[in-house]
Design a protein around this motif. Structure first.
Motif, PDB file in Angstrom:
ATOM      1  N   THR A   1       0.839  -1.209   0.000  1.00 12.70           N
ATOM      2  CA  THR A   1       0.000   0.000   0.000  1.00 12.70           C
ATOM      3  C   THR A   1       0.867   1.250   0.000  1.00 12.70           C
ATOM      4  OG1 THR A   1      -0.341  -0.669   2.292  1.00 12.70           O
ATOM      5  CG2 THR A   1      -2.281  -0.533   0.908  1.00 12.70           C
ATOM      6  N   ALA A   2       2.002   1.204   0.664  1.00 10.36           N
ATOM      7  CA  ALA A   2       2.901   2.361   0.671  1.00 10.36           C
ATOM      8  C   ALA A   2       3.617   2.499  -0.665  1.00 10.36           C
ATOM      9  CB  ALA A   2       3.919   2.229   1.799  1.00 10.36           C
ATOM     10  N   ALA A   3       3.734   1.416  -1.391  1.00  8.13           N
ATOM     11  CA  ALA A   3       4.436   1.430  -2.677  1.00  8.13           C
ATOM     12  C   ALA A   3       3.416   1.349  -3.808  1.00  8.13           C
ATOM     13  CB  ALA A   3       5.417   0.273  -2.750  1.00  8.13           C
ATOM     14  N   ALA A   4       2.658   2.418  -3.981  1.00  4.28           N
ATOM     15  CA  ALA A   4       1.590   2.436  -4.981  1.00  4.28           C
ATOM     16  C   ALA A   4       2.120   2.193  -6.386  1.00  4.28           C
ATOM     17  CB  ALA A   4       0.843   3.755  -4.910  1.00  4.28           C
ATOM     18  N   ASN A   5       3.366   2.525  -6.631  1.00  4.66           N
ATOM     19  CA  ASN A   5       3.925   2.334  -7.976  1.00  4.66           C
ATOM     20  C   ASN A   5       4.751   1.054  -8.077  1.00  4.66           C
ATOM     21  OD1 ASN A   5       6.156   2.980  -6.529  1.00  4.66           O
ATOM     22  ND2 ASN A   5       6.765   4.726  -7.771  1.00  4.66           N
ATOM     23  N   PHE A   6       4.678   0.184  -7.094  1.00  2.42           N
ATOM     24  CA  PHE A   6       5.343  -1.119  -7.092  1.00  2.42           C
ATOM     25  C   PHE A   6       6.864  -1.037  -7.012  1.00  2.42           C
ATOM     26  CE2 PHE A   6       1.364  -1.722  -9.492  1.00  2.42           C
ATOM     27  CZ  PHE A   6       0.737  -2.598  -8.633  1.00  2.42           C
ATOM     28  N   PHE A   7       7.414   0.078  -6.567  1.00  2.00           N
ATOM     29  CA  PHE A   7       8.868   0.230  -6.467  1.00  2.00           C
ATOM     30  C   PHE A   7       9.476  -0.968  -5.732  1.00  2.00           C
ATOM     31  CE2 PHE A   7      12.530   1.909  -3.961  1.00  2.00           C
ATOM     32  CZ  PHE A   7      13.402   2.039  -5.020  1.00  2.00           C
ATOM     33  N   GLY A   8      10.429  -1.620  -6.390  1.00  5.42           N
ATOM     34  CA  GLY A   8      11.108  -2.775  -5.809  1.00  5.42           C
ATOM     35  C   GLY A   8      10.570  -4.108  -6.272  1.00  5.42           C
ATOM     36  N   SER A   9       9.357  -4.123  -6.833  1.00  3.51           N
ATOM     37  CA  SER A   9       8.809  -5.390  -7.341  1.00  3.51           C
ATOM     38  C   SER A   9       9.698  -5.902  -8.467  1.00  3.51           C
ATOM     39  CB  SER A   9       7.387  -5.194  -7.880  1.00  3.51           C
ATOM     40  OG  SER A   9       6.522  -4.867  -6.827  1.00  3.51           O
ATOM     41  N   THR A  10      10.031  -7.170  -8.419  1.00  3.57           N
ATOM     42  CA  THR A  10      10.935  -7.771  -9.402  1.00  3.57           C
ATOM     43  C   THR A  10      10.302  -9.054  -9.936  1.00  3.57           C
ATOM     44  OG1 THR A  10      12.817  -6.881  -8.188  1.00  3.57           O
ATOM     45  CG2 THR A  10      13.280  -8.648  -9.753  1.00  3.57           C
ATOM     46  N   SER A  11      10.404  -9.237 -11.246  1.00  2.12           N
ATOM     47  CA  SER A  11       9.847 -10.430 -11.891  1.00  2.12           C
ATOM     48  C   SER A  11      10.895 -11.113 -12.752  1.00  2.12           C
ATOM     49  CB  SER A  11       8.662 -10.046 -12.781  1.00  2.12           C
ATOM     50  OG  SER A  11       7.599  -9.566 -11.999  1.00  2.12           O
ATOM     51  N   ARG A  12      10.763 -12.408 -12.866  1.00  3.84           N
ATOM     52  CA  ARG A  12      11.588 -13.162 -13.816  1.00  3.84           C
ATOM     53  C   ARG A  12      10.696 -13.470 -15.008  1.00  3.84           C
ATOM     54  NH1 ARG A  12      11.689 -17.962  -9.787  1.00  3.84           N
ATOM     55  NH2 ARG A  12       9.566 -18.694 -10.039  1.00  3.84           N
TER      56      ARG A  12
END
Length: 187
Positions: A69-80
């Motif tokens: 919720t604090a990261a509304a822009n998904f900062f840090g989300s990583t995908s393979r």
């Protein structure tokens, strides 16, 4: 103490020798080899079919922020990713390769991905060849440019750029189709 003196003597001679080599080497101009007529320019066009949910998923999250919720822009989300590269935008068009790598949301303020991908080709004269890409992908920009930093096979030592443009995006289905135009110079 007597065994310590030969060690010091060896160290002084050894370091003096390498100082002399290093000073000579640093005075040399860089070696440049030009192979005129051997470089080729190649342009490739294909579609990146990313499916982030459902039965035929081609990318999966491997890291997410602790507090989404604090990261509304998904900062840090990583995908393979192991995404299909197709000749056209249709999901039934001819498979020409796979995009294998990772992408991560790299901005705290905008929807910007860091893309690290290998385009591994499986068709035609590029079968068995690959291109390695790296770059910033501001996903809501109309056209994004990323670097091609290397290649293998027919595309050995490639360098150039990849232009990405969103062809279609369905958030509910988790499907994005991205058009790629790639220009490289290689041997």
């Amino acid at each position: 103490m007597a065994t310590f003196i030969p060690f010091i003597l060896f160290f002084v001679i050894f370091s003096t020798f390498f100082s002399a080599i290093n000073s000579k080497f640093s005075e040399q101009s860089p070696l440049t080899i030009t192979m005129k007529g051997m470089e080729k320019k190649t342009s490739l066009h294909f579609y990146f079919h990313d499916i982030s949910s459902g039965k035929n998923q081609t990318s999966t999250a491997i890291a997410r922020p602790l507090n989404m919720t604090a990261a509304a822009n998904f900062f840090g989300s990583t995908s393979r990713a192991d995404v299909l590269l197709r000749e056209g935008p249709e999901p039934t068009s001819k498979l020409v390769g796979r995009a294998q790598g990772i992408y991560a949301f790299a901005s705290q303020h905008n929807a910007v991905l860091l893309m690290v991908m290998n385009f591994a080709f499986v068709d035609g004269i590029y079968n068995g060849s690959s291109l390695s890409t790296l770059g910033r992908n501001a996903i809501f920009d109309i056209v994004r440019e990323m670097l091609v930093v290397g290649g293998s096979g027919v595309l050995r030592l490639a360098r150039g750029y990849a232009l990405a443009k969103t062809f279609s995006f369905n958030l509910k289905a988790g499907v994005a189709v991205i058009e790629y135009n790639v220009s490289v110079v290689h041997f």
